[in-house]
Design an enzyme around this catalytic site. Structure first.
Site, mmCIF file in Angstrom:
data_model
loop_
_atom_site.group_PDB
_atom_site.id
_atom_site.type_symbol
_atom_site.label_atom_id
_atom_site.label_comp_id
_atom_site.label_asym_id
_atom_site.label_seq_id
_atom_site.Cartn_x
_atom_site.Cartn_y
_atom_site.Cartn_z
ATOM 1 N N THR A 1 -2.882 11.993 -3.510
ATOM 2 C CA THR A 1 -4.183 12.245 -2.864
ATOM 3 C C THR A 1 -4.110 11.954 -1.369
ATOM 4 O O THR A 1 -4.777 12.622 -0.571
ATOM 5 C CB THR A 1 -5.332 11.426 -3.503
ATOM 6 O OG1 THR A 1 -5.035 10.032 -3.418
ATOM 7 C CG2 THR A 1 -5.552 11.831 -4.952
ATOM 8 N N LYS A 2 -3.303 10.968 -0.977
ATOM 9 C CA LYS A 2 -3.138 10.715 0.465
ATOM 10 C C LYS A 2 -2.402 11.894 1.111
ATOM 11 O O LYS A 2 -2.735 12.326 2.220
ATOM 12 C CB LYS A 2 -2.370 9.402 0.716
ATOM 13 C CG LYS A 2 -3.115 8.148 0.348
ATOM 14 C CD LYS A 2 -4.412 7.932 1.128
ATOM 15 C CE LYS A 2 -4.189 7.614 2.596
ATOM 16 N NZ LYS A 2 -5.472 7.254 3.274
ATOM 17 N N TYR B 1 -2.217 8.072 -6.430
ATOM 18 C CA TYR B 1 -2.641 7.571 -5.108
ATOM 19 C C TYR B 1 -1.936 8.330 -3.982
ATOM 20 O O TYR B 1 -2.581 8.902 -3.096
ATOM 21 C CB TYR B 1 -2.355 6.061 -4.987
ATOM 22 C CG TYR B 1 -2.347 5.590 -3.541
ATOM 23 C CD1 TYR B 1 -3.528 5.564 -2.791
ATOM 24 C CD2 TYR B 1 -1.158 5.197 -2.906
ATOM 25 C CE1 TYR B 1 -3.523 5.165 -1.451
ATOM 26 C CE2 TYR B 1 -1.150 4.796 -1.585
ATOM 27 C CZ TYR B 1 -2.331 4.777 -0.861
ATOM 28 O OH TYR B 1 -2.331 4.393 0.457
ATOM 29 N N ARG C 1 5.987 -0.885 -13.205
ATOM 30 C CA ARG C 1 4.972 0.150 -12.929
ATOM 31 C C ARG C 1 5.558 1.514 -13.285
ATOM 32 O O ARG C 1 6.659 1.842 -12.837
ATOM 33 C CB ARG C 1 4.639 0.086 -11.438
ATOM 34 C CG ARG C 1 3.762 1.200 -10.925
ATOM 35 C CD ARG C 1 3.606 1.113 -9.391
ATOM 36 N NE ARG C 1 2.739 0.038 -8.991
ATOM 37 C CZ ARG C 1 2.580 -0.346 -7.720
ATOM 38 N NH1 ARG C 1 3.256 0.234 -6.740
ATOM 39 N NH2 ARG C 1 1.757 -1.327 -7.423
ATOM 40 N N THR D 1 -0.163 6.912 4.783
ATOM 41 C CA THR D 1 0.848 6.015 4.225
ATOM 42 C C THR D 1 2.229 6.665 4.194
ATOM 43 O O THR D 1 2.344 7.897 4.096
ATOM 44 C CB THR D 1 0.440 5.629 2.779
ATOM 45 O OG1 THR D 1 1.521 4.969 2.144
ATOM 46 C CG2 THR D 1 0.095 6.864 1.948
ATOM 47 N N ASP D 2 3.261 5.824 4.234
ATOM 48 C CA ASP D 2 4.635 6.346 4.100
ATOM 49 C C ASP D 2 4.905 6.861 2.689
ATOM 50 O O ASP D 2 5.890 7.570 2.454
ATOM 51 C CB ASP D 2 5.664 5.270 4.479
ATOM 52 C CG ASP D 2 5.581 3.994 3.658
ATOM 53 O OD1 ASP D 2 4.676 3.870 2.800
ATOM 54 O OD2 ASP D 2 6.424 3.098 3.881
ATOM 55 N N GLU D 3 4.015 6.517 1.730
ATOM 56 C CA GLU D 3 4.256 6.939 0.338
ATOM 57 C C GLU D 3 4.167 8.449 0.161
ATOM 58 O O GLU D 3 4.588 8.969 -0.876
ATOM 59 C CB GLU D 3 3.268 6.256 -0.605
ATOM 60 C CG GLU D 3 3.454 4.768 -0.647
ATOM 61 C CD GLU D 3 2.701 4.117 -1.790
ATOM 62 O OE1 GLU D 3 2.281 4.824 -2.718
ATOM 63 O OE2 GLU D 3 2.555 2.893 -1.746
ATOM 64 N N ASN E 1 4.158 -0.734 4.271
ATOM 65 C CA ASN E 1 3.359 -1.783 3.604
ATOM 66 C C ASN E 1 2.884 -2.862 4.580
ATOM 67 O O ASN E 1 3.691 -3.484 5.264
ATOM 68 C CB ASN E 1 4.198 -2.479 2.527
ATOM 69 C CG ASN E 1 4.349 -1.636 1.296
ATOM 70 O OD1 ASN E 1 4.951 -0.559 1.348
ATOM 71 N ND2 ASN E 1 3.819 -2.103 0.185
ATOM 72 N N PHE F 1 0.559 -7.023 -3.898
ATOM 73 C CA PHE F 1 1.737 -7.839 -4.230
ATOM 74 C C PHE F 1 1.753 -9.220 -3.557
ATOM 75 O O PHE F 1 1.820 -10.256 -4.234
ATOM 76 C CB PHE F 1 2.993 -7.048 -3.836
ATOM 77 C CG PHE F 1 4.288 -7.784 -4.039
ATOM 78 C CD1 PHE F 1 4.624 -8.306 -5.280
ATOM 79 C CD2 PHE F 1 5.173 -7.944 -2.987
ATOM 80 C CE1 PHE F 1 5.825 -8.968 -5.471
ATOM 81 C CE2 PHE F 1 6.376 -8.600 -3.169
ATOM 82 C CZ PHE F 1 6.705 -9.122 -4.410
ATOM 83 N N ILE F 2 1.705 -9.253 -2.228
ATOM 84 C CA ILE F 2 1.867 -10.542 -1.539
ATOM 85 C C ILE F 2 0.699 -11.493 -1.819
ATOM 86 O O ILE F 2 0.928 -12.642 -2.256
ATOM 87 C CB ILE F 2 2.150 -10.320 -0.030
ATOM 88 C CG1 ILE F 2 3.597 -9.818 0.136
ATOM 89 C CG2 ILE F 2 1.911 -11.598 0.785
ATOM 90 C CD1 ILE F 2 4.042 -9.557 1.566
ATOM 91 N N THR G 1 -12.594 10.091 -3.334
ATOM 92 C CA THR G 1 -12.665 9.427 -2.023
ATOM 93 C C THR G 1 -11.564 9.923 -1.085
ATOM 94 O O THR G 1 -11.827 10.258 0.078
ATOM 95 C CB THR G 1 -12.584 7.894 -2.206
ATOM 96 O OG1 THR G 1 -13.802 7.456 -2.791
ATOM 97 C CG2 THR G 1 -12.358 7.178 -0.876
ATOM 98 N N LYS H 1 4.628 -12.740 -10.435
ATOM 99 C CA LYS H 1 4.985 -11.692 -11.405
ATOM 100 C C LYS H 1 5.686 -10.554 -10.679
ATOM 101 O O LYS H 1 5.077 -9.861 -9.854
ATOM 102 C CB LYS H 1 3.727 -11.142 -12.092
ATOM 103 C CG LYS H 1 2.791 -12.214 -12.640
ATOM 104 C CD LYS H 1 3.416 -13.002 -13.774
ATOM 105 C CE LYS H 1 2.494 -14.143 -14.208
ATOM 106 N NZ LYS H 1 3.188 -15.135 -15.057
#
Ligand code: NAD
Ligand code: DAU
Length: 332
Positions: free
Chosen positions: A150-151, A147, A270, A120-122, A176, A187-188, A96, A202
């Site tokens: 690929t971005k 992830y 993670r 994304t900033d990632e 985010n 997360f949120i 994708t 968690k």
């Protein structure tokens, strides 16, 4: 304008469609495969004469070509978006995020359609906690996860299609997002809905990882600004100076919901977990005049908590399956 919004039934895409309807005269076609992350209900109540949903895959070249031919712009949100899932099975991420973006770029090239790529900033990797630098448009790409890699690949395809074929494209890399309609795997919403169900939040690892939070509606206004005034071929970073560590966010959620602020669990970290993201959005603010509206993170978070409390019918169907996945990976 007639805008084709890919992934418009997902979290940020649906927020964008609501924003466009409320703030412009544009019409929108949403192209969305309705994966586990897409939800028709996120588009409920929007006017049928302004918003159409086409259920389909961005990998379907014939469908994408037909849709591109009758739109002025493509705003490309569709993606596999969750890092944890990309560690369990990277395959749909490559399909994708990389091949899907390629398919859309080819249609934009053929029909000379304006293209805005949501990223994304990632793609920049991560920062140390005490690093005074933040990411800028000049930061070198250094993605960590399946992830984010690929971005990063999809961003590079867009740049190449601009330079080689003259595709009229811009790119934005945002930090985010939080707000309504976000899947409970993230997360949120995971922590809010845990507390609403009487479960404990968690936190991965030590909870010290930092994210730079921005309200999804501010992301939408930034994307509209770039679509309107952005310089073709350019990249813009989107952020709202919202750095918080994960522990602080969980404490705010617990306090807002009337629980002791330490009523959370630390769980398995993670693998490859990025430590910190931080965005310098000076270029977008000074060159295009954008400013965020949700300056107060605690107030935006409180409104988001209220939304989840009021919309259990939207998230409850996905909660159990999501938690089962986390139990399987030891993050429950
Ligand atoms: P999401 O997972 O909530 O939504 C993704 C949407 O894309 C879903 O509706 C899904 O059905 C659709 N989709 C997936 N594969 C598809 C395919 N092959 N064809 C058609 N539709 C498909 O994701 P999100 O959090 O809303 O993220 C949207 C975009 O924003 C992504 O490109 C992501 O990389 C980017 N982004 C997200 C964040 C964030 O904080 N969530 C921050 C910066 C950038
Ligand atoms: O930075 C932008 C990116 O933000 C987007 O590109 C991604 O699509 C989006 O998913 C998000 O990625 P993160 O990995 O930062 O988001 P996530 O919500 O998965 O996790 C946020 C932080 O919270 C991260 O440090 C991991 C941690 N976390 C996450 C979950 C689900 C926990 O501590 N506990 C959890 O249960």
């Amino acid at each position: 304008m007639r805008i084709l919004v890919t992934g418009g039934a997902g979290f940020i895409g649906s927020n964008f469609v609501h924003h466009v309807v409320a703030n412009t005269d544009h019409t929108v076609t949403v192209l969305d495969k309705l994966t586990y992350a897409g939800n028709r209900a996120s588009l409920a109540g929007l006017p049928a004469d302004r918003v159409e949903l086409v259920v389909g895959d961005i990998l379907d070249g014939a469908l994408v070509d037909e849709l591109a031919a009758r739109h002025d712009a493509i705003v490309h949100y569709a993606a596999e978006s969750h890092n944890d899932n990309s560690l369990a099975d990277p395959s749909p991420f490559v399909q994708t995020n990389v091949v899907g973006t390629f398919t859309l770029l080819e249609a934009a090239r053929k029909h000379d359609v304006r293209f805005h790529h949501i990223s994304t900033d990632e793609v920049y990797g991560d920062l140390e906690l005490d690093d005074p630098e933040r990411f800028t448009e000049a930061t070198a790409y250094n993605p960590s996860s399946p992830y984010s890699s690929t971005k990063a690949g999809s961003d590079l395809l867009v740049r190449a299609w601009v330079r080689s074929f003259g595709v009229r494209a811009t790119i934005s890399n945002c930090s985010n997002n939080y707000g309504p309609y976000q899947h409970v795997e993230k997360f949120i919403p995971r922590q809010i809905t845990n507390v609403l169900r009487g479960e404990r939040p968690k936190l991965y690892g030590s909870g010290e990882n930092v994210r730079d939070w921005i309200h999804a509606d501010d992301h939408s206004s930034a994307v509209l600004t770039i679509l309107d005034k952005g310089v073709l071929g350019e990249t813009y970073l989107i952020g709202a100076d919202g750095e918080k560590n994960n522990r602080e966010v969980v404490e705010l959620i617990l306090t807002e919901l009337g629980q002791p602020s330490d009523a959370y669990d630390l769980v398995t970290d993670r693998p490859g977990h990025d430590l910190r993201y931080a965005i310098d959005s000076t270029k977008l603010r000074t060159e295009l005049g954008w400013t965020p509206r949700y300056g107060d993170f605690a107030a935006g978070l409180a409104a988001t908590i209220t939304w989840y409390r009021d919309n259990e019918a939207w998230w409850a169907p996905q909660k159990e399956a999501t938690e089962a996945k986390y139990r399987a990976s030891g993050q429950a």
